[in-house]
Design a protein around this motif. Structure first.
Motif, short mmCIF file in Angstrom:
data_model
loop_
_atom_site.label_atom_id
_atom_site.label_comp_id
_atom_site.label_asym_id
_atom_site.label_seq_id
_atom_site.Cartn_x
_atom_site.Cartn_y
_atom_site.Cartn_z
N VAL A 94 0.87 -1.17 0.00
CA VAL A 94 0.00 0.00 0.00
C VAL A 94 0.91 1.22 0.00
N VAL A 95 0.59 2.18 -0.86
CA VAL A 95 1.38 3.41 -0.94
C VAL A 95 0.62 4.52 -0.24
N VAL A 96 1.27 5.19 0.68
CA VAL A 96 0.67 6.36 1.33
C VAL A 96 1.54 7.55 0.96
N THR A 97 0.95 8.57 0.36
CA THR A 97 1.82 9.61 -0.19
C THR A 97 1.22 11.00 -0.09
N ALA A 98 2.12 11.95 -0.09
CA ALA A 98 1.74 13.35 -0.25
C ALA A 98 2.42 13.92 -1.47
N THR A 99 3.07 13.06 -2.27
CA THR A 99 3.80 13.54 -3.45
C THR A 99 3.44 12.69 -4.66
N ASP A 100 3.77 13.22 -5.85
CA ASP A 100 3.60 12.45 -7.08
C ASP A 100 4.68 11.39 -7.22
N ALA A 101 5.81 11.62 -6.58
CA ALA A 101 6.95 10.72 -6.79
C ALA A 101 6.59 9.28 -6.45
N ALA A 102 5.79 9.10 -5.39
CA ALA A 102 5.45 7.74 -4.98
C ALA A 102 4.60 7.03 -6.03
N TYR A 103 3.93 7.79 -6.90
CA TYR A 103 3.14 7.17 -7.97
C TYR A 103 4.06 6.43 -8.93
N GLN A 104 5.25 7.00 -9.18
CA GLN A 104 6.20 6.34 -10.06
C GLN A 104 6.66 5.03 -9.43
N THR A 105 6.87 5.07 -8.08
CA THR A 105 7.23 3.84 -7.38
C THR A 105 6.15 2.79 -7.58
N ALA A 106 4.89 3.22 -7.43
CA ALA A 106 3.78 2.29 -7.58
C ALA A 106 3.75 1.70 -8.99
N LEU A 107 3.99 2.55 -9.99
CA LEU A 107 3.98 2.07 -11.37
C LEU A 107 5.10 1.07 -11.62
N ASP A 108 6.30 1.38 -11.08
CA ASP A 108 7.44 0.48 -11.28
C ASP A 108 7.18 -0.87 -10.62
N LEU A 109 6.62 -0.82 -9.38
CA LEU A 109 6.35 -2.07 -8.67
C LEU A 109 5.27 -2.87 -9.39
N HIS A 110 4.26 -2.17 -9.84
CA HIS A 110 3.18 -2.80 -10.59
C HIS A 110 3.73 -3.51 -11.81
N ALA A 111 4.61 -2.82 -12.51
CA ALA A 111 5.21 -3.40 -13.71
C ALA A 111 6.06 -4.62 -13.37
N ALA A 112 6.61 -4.63 -12.16
CA ALA A 112 7.47 -5.75 -11.74
C ALA A 112 6.64 -6.89 -11.16
N GLY A 113 5.33 -6.74 -11.15
CA GLY A 113 4.48 -7.82 -10.69
C GLY A 113 4.10 -7.77 -9.24
N VAL A 114 4.40 -6.67 -8.59
CA VAL A 114 4.00 -6.51 -7.19
C VAL A 114 2.57 -5.95 -7.17
N ALA A 115 1.74 -6.51 -6.32
CA ALA A 115 0.37 -6.01 -6.19
C ALA A 115 0.37 -4.71 -5.41
N VAL A 116 -0.18 -3.66 -6.02
CA VAL A 116 -0.31 -2.40 -5.30
C VAL A 116 -1.78 -2.28 -4.89
N ALA A 117 -2.05 -2.50 -3.61
CA ALA A 117 -3.43 -2.59 -3.14
C ALA A 117 -4.16 -1.26 -3.30
N ALA A 118 -3.46 -0.17 -3.04
CA ALA A 118 -4.06 1.15 -3.19
C ALA A 118 -2.98 2.19 -3.03
N ILE A 119 -3.28 3.38 -3.58
CA ILE A 119 -2.47 4.55 -3.25
C ILE A 119 -3.34 5.46 -2.42
N ALA A 120 -2.98 5.61 -1.16
CA ALA A 120 -3.71 6.53 -0.29
C ALA A 120 -3.01 7.87 -0.37
N ASP A 121 -3.64 8.86 -0.97
CA ASP A 121 -3.01 10.17 -1.14
C ASP A 121 -3.61 11.15 -0.15
#
Lengths: 996, 101
Positions: free
Chosen positions: A328-355
């Motif tokens: 689960v990504v908890v963020t106040a920045t856009d940068a963490a969205y890139q992390t989520a995309l990279d992880l998603h692409a690598a096959g990691v389940a991203v349950a949600a981005i809580a912004d």
């Protein structure tokens, strides 16, 4: 291969796997891994216990800011190194590391009970609790607290490694080899500058090492960086230093760099030092130190598995390691969205981005939505669950100022991003002024104090395009000839967004049950900071010391700004008014070995030895340090302790004769037409009527009237004085003489030369002294009337030029044989051989001290302490009464300097006839007092006198000379000692032996 | 560590020098004619300047000479060094940082 390891990519060497050992268990990893990435690749997040509550802690970051993952590498082995960051330990085959601060084990720690009892451990707990009884602090509380709260253990054996130090100079020093730093180095080098570029990591590139999307100059950003670094490496005017941390910024653009040369190798090159300390003087400095991602502050934010989003991206893209399988990504920045995309692409389940932001919009949120990842806006975190690893996160939603529960999500990792804090440590150390930037939510460099400029993320320019341009502009401006430079970057980089969050995330009105940590390493929570504000702490410096926030070994790299924000809101003032605590060196810990360099063991300090040193050593002398000199203290014979040896040496001098190495006495030659005038102005004595061939006991005061030095001064020619000083005082006396000669009386024709090491001095003392030296001395009549006490003559001895003093520091007939130092050893041996027929005994400084104390001769610095006038010491007879002025004279005329109640030098005799007083012991006028007692003086010298067969002491006692015969009291732990006040001269008060 | 420009030897590292206190304080010609107050002024009273401070230094591990220096106490930077027989140069605090000498 672990399911957490990606199939390819990154900077690890897939062909070279290795084994390492953590807490006794073997793991597999790849060459290029850090200890942290190696552990994460094996699914290990739990690496330590927290400082105060012993809570399980995991890896939070991927770099120098890591607060949790402190480990000991090579425990019990030669390179036993405690308190190093797992995120900075490069793995090599067979590396062993252990976790710290847990007992009995990392998995089950009994200190965990502190967490349950945490209501009793608020901020300032130690100050409030361990106050009574006072004596329990040292014996009970402190040892217990130290055991419970300590970090790693210092190694028990000597450091076997070699450390080097070197100076370097350059036109432009660039600190940090991320995009801005590389751009700066390229631009400065292109303009012809001599450039040094240093980076703390094993590989240069900074954030680009984990960058997969951005492109620069038409190629992937990392390829560009590697090409740029190759260009720099090929430039002979550029020095690249990897694994090199710029830890300190000192005045005049001197930076301290610590380079780690051997720590990353299984078999370090024995020809290389382990680490090298660079002291770099740069005409211009470019700081490109980047930014540190900020954690978010929410209840239970410290569970293993909760880490910084940027760190998760670094582990994925640089090391090929997934930090979890469902995040689960908890963020106040856009940068963490890139992390989520990279992880998603690598096959990691991203349950949600809580912004935490109400309306996240832009390229990255759009991309995330297209990837099918849920975005929860206006989110907050209510808590987490999981024992030694996070297993669930409770999210809330903020609406109309109210917080409502929104979702519980199962996960094995939570990635948080609260924004980026510029690394302004070095800038602040350089005394530059920081300014608060409200839109960046950060302090950024303002006015510089040194010739430096910050570039890139460390001054809030986090966007890659802008950082490259910023770096290039800084590098060009920092080159000596900017006109020559033409290099410009051509970035077409993706952007990482700003925004961010400071302080605690919103919580419901009901008090949250779990702690929300601000400072992970020192276990400081939001409640501690709020408590400090409630208890009245206003200054951030005081809050820091009270709560210990930011005071751990990580120096608050991840915590300072959140703490500041919480304190500011507690005080109801803007952050800019609260200010920031001072950044101090080192940026990250530097081993003592690096600072010591080669100054260890025999090379720790220079040693001065006299020409007779080896003779004394061969005869078993026990040496003592006097300044840098080694002096023979006593010469024990078989079966003798110091007391017995000294008693024997004393008796020999008084009954026959002794030989003593007095070479260390300071000697200054004062020469010139105005030498007499100069000596008259400087010393208290009158020198005008001192005949050539005579000497006098001289006293030198400071301008404030207190005794500074003393010594025998001989007039060896009409325009020449041979001045002796105390052993330790020679340099400062010469410095004082030079000061007056150069700055107050430059018109005087006088020259000063240190001759301490030019002369060897052999003291021959005792009733047989004349008989011993008479057969050896040529050209000097030694008769008592021809060469009386204090006479000086030139002649020859054993073929050497001789300056012979008839002086005595023992009270016996005595001579001091001065010969050029090169003759010292042979003359000494000749005199010693000649003395054997006359009962000659060699004696050391301890005997010298006893003999002089029996005569009441003072040692400046032992019987005086910088508050003693000549009259206090009983030496007013030495003052030239008719002189209009000398240094210190005017101060002696002040009323308080003549007060009869001043402490005066007297002798003391123990009434019981056997107790040797302790030097430094206090003296009372009345018996039986309890503390606080009225004390009237102290013992300055104390010995057992073999000649008198009773103890003697010298003391400074208020109005001492009016107390002769009185009984005084020396209160000691074992009882009070009665002493009688006597004159300071115990032996031969009339001086008959001296003049024999 | 600072770089100090010795007026006689040039640029040298700080470790070669010793500090000598405030500059331009002259020992009175006839101390005995001063009252206690005036003598104490000479002996003890020193300014505690924030900014440019004139002070004495000695190139103790070099030429051995005393000289005077203007140092900015807020930055530690030396602004000027000069011989003791020269008057104090009139130099203001630099507005911008200057490179090391």
């Amino acid at each position: 291969m672990s399911v957490l390891r990606t199939p390819g990519g990154g900077r690890v060497d897939r062909e070279r796997s290795l084994q390492f050992n953590f807490d006794g268990k073997a793991y597999a990893a790849l060459q290029g891994d850090t200890l942290a990435s190696g552990l994460l690749a094996n699914g290990v997040h739990l690496v330590g216990r927290s400082f105060k509550y012993h809570r399980p802690r995991g890896i939070l970051s991927a770099g120098a800011e890591e607060p949790n993952a402190l480990v000991t590498v090579n425990p019990g082995a030669p390179r036993d190194t405690p308190n190093v960051l797992a995120t900075q330990v490069e793995l090599y085959p067979g590396l062993r590391a252990i976790s710290q601060h847990r007992w009995p084990s990392l998995q089950y720690d009994v200190g965990r009970v502190n967490d349950a009892l945490s209501a009793f451990f608020p901020a300032g707990f130690y100050y409030k609790t361990f106050k009574w009884p006072q004596r329990a602090w040292k014996s009970v509380y402190e040892p217990a607290i130290r055991r419970a709260a300590g970090l790693g253990r210092a190694p028990a054996t000597a450091d076997p490694d070699r450390y080097a130090q070197r100076y370097a100079h350059c036109d432009t020093l660039v600190v940090g080899a991320g995009p801005a730093g590389i751009a700066a180095a390229l631009a400065a080098a292109d303009a012809g500058a001599r450039v040094m570029l240093c980076d703390e990591q094993s590989e240069m590139g900074g954030s680009l090492l984990a960058e997969t999307m951005a492109r620069i100059d038409g190629v992937p950003a990392l390829d560009w960086a590697l090409r740029a670094l190759a260009t720099l490496a090929g430039n002979p005017r550029v020095t690249l230093l990897t694994r090199t941390t710029a830890f300190g910024y000192f005045p005049h653009n001197l930076l301290g760099l610590n380079q780690r040369l051997g720590d990353h190798r299984a078999d370090p090159d024995p020809g290389q030092p382990r680490q090298r300390l660079w002291m770099v003087r740069a005409r211009q400095v470019v700081l490109a130190t980047g930014a540190i991602e900020r954690p978010l502050v929410f209840p239970g934010n410290d569970r293993p598995g909760i880490l910084l989003a940027g760190a998760a991206r670094t582990y994925l893209n640089r090391y090929g390691v997934k930090v979890g399988v469902r995040v689960v990504v908890v963020t106040a920045t856009d940068a963490a969205y890139q992390t989520a995309l990279d992880l998603h692409a690598a096959g990691v389940a991203v349950a949600a981005i809580a912004d935490v932001r109400a309306q996240p919009v832009g390229v990255l949120p759009d991309a995330v939505s297209r990837a099918g990842i849920e975005i929860m806006p206006a989110a907050t975190v209510l808590g987490t669950r999981g024992d030694r690893r996070v297993s669930e996160i409770s999210l809330g939603r903020v609406q109309g100022g109210m917080v409502r529960p929104a979702a519980r999500l199962a996960c094995d990792a939570v990635l948080m991003s609260g924004g980026y804090t510029p690394s302004v440590h070095l800038f602040s150390q350089s005394r530059g002024k920081l300014v608060w930037n409200e839109s960046l939510l950060a302090f950024v460099p303002g006015l510089s104090a040194e010739c430096e400029r910050s570039a890139g993320a460390c001054r809030g320019v986090g966007d890659l395009t802008a950082a490259l341009e910023d770096g290039a502009a800084a590098g060009l401006a920092a080159a000596p000839d900017p006109v020559r430079g033409s290099w410009r970057p051509l970035p077409e980089a993706g952007t990482t967004g700003g925004c961010g969050w400071l302080g605690a995330l919103p919580q419901p009105q009901t008090t949250a049950t779990d702690k929300a940590f601000v400072d992970w390493q020192h276990d400081v929570t939001t409640r501690d900071l709020a408590l400090a504000a409630r208890e009245g702490f206003r200054s951030i410096e005081h809050v820091k010391r009270y709560t210990t926030t930011g005071m751990a070994t990580d120096q608050g790299k991840t915590s300072n700004l959140n703490a500041l924000s919480i304190v500011a809101s507690g005080l109801g003032v803007p952050i800019s008014q609260v200010g920031l605590t001072t950044f101090r060196m080192p940026y990250t810990p530097v081993p003592f070995g690096s600072f010591a360099g080669t100054s260890r063991g025999a090379l720790f300090d220079p040693v001065r030895r006299t020409p007779m040193h080896h003779w004394a050593q061969a005869r078993g002398a026990v040496f003592e340090n006097v300044g840098l000199w080694k002096r023979a203290r006593y010469f024990p014979r078989a079966g003798e302790d110091m007391h017995a040896a000294v008693a024997r040496e004393c008796r020999a001098v008084r009954s026959a004769c002794g030989i003593f190495d007095a070479t260390t006495l300071g000697k200054i030659e004062v020469v010139g037409a105005d030498a007499v005038e100069f000596m008259n102005r400087l010393y208290v004595n009158s020198w005008t009527n001192l005949a050539v061939g005579r000497s006098r006991y001289g006293i030198l005061l400071r301008e404030d009237g207190f005794v500074y030095d003393d010594g025998v001064v001989a007039r060896t020619a009409a325009d020449r004085f041979h001045v002796t000083t105390t052993t330790g005082g020679a340099p400062r006396v010469l410095a004082m003489m030079e000061d007056y000669r150069q700055t107050e009386w430059p018109q005087l024709k006088v020259w000063l030369t240190s001759t301490t090491e030019q002369w060897a001095v052999i003291a021959v003392q005792g009733p047989n002294a004349r008989r011993v030296i008479a057969p050896l001395v040529e050209g000097i009549d030694l008769g008592a009337s021809a060469l009386p006490h204090m006479a000086v003559a030139r002649g020859r001895i054993c073929g050497a030029p001789l300056l012979l003093f008839r002086v005595s520091f023992t009270g016996e007939l005595g001579y001091e044989i001065n010969v050029p130092a090169d003759f010292g050893a042979t003359v000494w041996e000749a005199v010693h051989a000649a003395g054997q027929a006359h009962g000659m005994t060699v004696y050391g400084t301890e005997t010298m001290h006893v003999l002089r104390a029996e005569k009441g001769y003072i040692i400046v610095g032992q019987d005086t302490d910088g508050t003693v006038t000549p009259d206090d010491a009983g030496l007013s007879w030495a003052i030239g009464k008719s002189k209009a002025d000398f240094v210190g004279k005017r101060s002696l005329e002040r009323a308080s300097m003549r007060a009869p109640t001043r402490k005066q030098l007297v002798g003391l005799r123990s009434r019981d006839g056997r107790t040797v007083l302790d030097e430094g012991a206090q003296i009372a006028a009345l018996p039986g007092q309890q503390p606080p007692m009225q004390l009237i003086g102290h013992v300055t010298s104390s010995y057992y006198s073999a000649a008198l067969d009773h103890p003697i002491a010298l003391a400074l006692v208020a109005g001492g000379r009016t107390r002769l015969g009185q009984t005084l009291y020396v209160p000691m732990p074992r009882g009070e000692i009665e002493v009688e006040v006597t004159p300071p001269v115990f032996y031969d008060p009339k001086g008959e032996r001296l003049n024999a | 560590m600072l770089i100090i420009v010795c007026p006689f030897c040039g640029k040298r590292p700080e470790i070669e020098f010793t500090y000598g206190g405030q500059a331009h304080i002259t020992r009175p010609e006839r101390p005995s004619e001063l009252d206690d107050q005036a003598w104490a002024e000479f002996l003890y009273m020193r300014s505690n300047t924030k900014g440019i401070h004139a002070e004495r230094w000695r190139h103790a591990r070099g030429c051995g000479r005393f000289f005077n220096a203007l140092r900015d106490t807020t930055t530690d930077h030396f602004v000027a060094t000069y011989r003791i027989d020269e008057p104090q140069p009139q130099i203001e605090q630099p507005a911008e940082p200057v490179p090391p000498p």
